[in-house]
Design a protein around this motif. Structure first.
Motif, PDB file in Angstrom:
ATOM      1  N   SER A 147       0.847  -1.192   0.000  1.00 33.53           N
ATOM      2  CA  SER A 147       0.000   0.000   0.000  1.00 33.53           C
ATOM      3  C   SER A 147       0.886   1.246   0.000  1.00 33.53           C
ATOM      4  N   PRO A 210       3.953   1.759   5.094  1.00 37.52           N
ATOM      5  CA  PRO A 210       2.497   1.563   5.010  1.00 37.52           C
ATOM      6  C   PRO A 210       1.936   1.179   6.376  1.00 37.52           C
ATOM      7  N   ASP A 276      -4.537  -1.842   5.411  1.00 37.56           N
ATOM      8  CA  ASP A 276      -3.978  -0.504   5.570  1.00 37.56           C
ATOM      9  C   ASP A 276      -4.971   0.396   6.294  1.00 37.56           C
TER      10      ASP A 276
END
Length: 338
Positions: A147, A210, A276
């Motif tokens: 991410s 992330p 995330d």
């Protein structure tokens, strides 16, 4: 990925592959992550479980987490210590210079978008496969783009571009290095497993990282702030075999591996995007973490500061006799869908 969906896809694989599988075979899978890390649970494990089920149980796996077979993931493959290895190109930048194109800022907004673009370059016949992976004797089974990174800090809350000045931030490769410098920070190359101690000792002030990677290393205990908004790029990994190992597989086994890898790849990036958001909410609620997104006007200032990073990377690769401009062109042209 739901168990129902997973079971349906495996059943479809078994219907065409299982009858050809007879002899029991055990493969070794090595990775550098904690045993319960998301990239294993929602990537590697989905792949290995799918292979076992589709083979009718004739394939078995021995899994070696936490770099048990060695920290050099590429050497683990070339020395035949493992059949499948998880490779982070930024940890071996000198061997994967062109792969850094995927880590550059501005390329994607979600893990699945970045993963799809990365896969189109990595699959057999893709730009990176031809220009980089073939020479390294690796056959990517599937890939993953993490991410998008956020700026995470221990003490200073970053609210505008000027707040980045002098911040020592953990990076793992050239793309991240240039990104931090362009924003006014000081890049320090540290692996994920070393981050906790480095932040605790003040060796670094934070990291480009992330949210999904925070809790596996308990970084919420030492990182307390995060800011998102600009597309800062991210890290990439390759779940790979050696080409020699791949070529030795019978055709029915290759078919099983290919189908399982495609399933795992989509599951892994979906998990990255899902986790995330969930981990961000979790550490904000439970650990007193402060997370914010920059206003659009401020994000635009960051994007403008980062624009030269991409072109500079391509120009430097070209000057070194590597196909940087072609890599950038191929990446930008790659579809964000599988």
């Amino acid at each position: 990925m739901s168990h129902k969906c997973f079971g349906f896809m495996v059943a479809a694989m078994m219907s065409v592959s299982a009858p050809a599988m007879a002899q029991e075979t055990t493969f070794k899978f090595a990775h550098f992550l904690p045993a319960s890390h998301l990239m294993w649970e929602e990537g590697g494990r989905i792949f290995t479980d799918a292979v076992v089920e589709a083979s009718g149980g004739t394939v078995k796996w021995n899994v070696y987490p936490a770099a048990q077979l060695g920290k050099d993931s590429l050497a683990v493959l070339s020395a035949n210590l493992a059949d499948v290895s998880l490779i982070a190109p930024s940890y071996a930048q000198e061997k994967f210079p062109l792969s850094a194109v995927v880590e550059l800022p501005g390329g994607y907004s979600t893990s699945c978008e970045g993963t799809a673009k990365f896969w189109h370059l990595s699959q057999p016949g893709g730009f990176l496969a031809q220009e980089e992976f073939d020479a390294l004797d690796i056959h990517p089974l599937f890939v993953l783009t993490l991410s998008p990174y956020k700026v995470m800090t221990s003490q200073r809350q970053v609210e505008r571009l000027e707040d980045m000045a002098g911040l020592k931030l953990r990076v793992t490769g050239e793309a991240m290095d240039k990104t931090v410098r362009a924003l006014g920070g000081v890049p320090v190359r540290i692996q994920s497993s070393e981050m906790y101690d480095s932040i605790s000792r003040g060796t670094v002030d934070g990291a480009l990282y992330p949210f999904g990677g925070v809790t596996p290393y308990k970084l919420e205990e030492v990182l307390h702030n995060a800011v998102g908004g600009p597309r800062l790029g991210s890290g990439i990994v390759i779940y790979a075999m050696s080409k020699k190992g791949w070529d030795r597989l019978p055709e029915d086994m290759k078919a099983i591996f290919t189908e399982a890898a495609a399933m795992a790849q989509e599951a892994a990036c979906a998990a990255q995007d899902r986790e995330d958001s969930q981990i961000r909410d979790q550490i904000v609620a439970d650990a007193g973490f402060k997370a914010m997104d920059l206003p659009a006007e401020e994000s635009a200032r960051w994007d403008a500061a980062l624009e030269p990073v991409v072109q500079d990377w391509a120009a430097r690769m070209d000057a070194q006799g590597k196909k940087g401009s072609q890599a950038l062109e191929a990446y930008r042209a790659a579809s964000p869908e599988f």
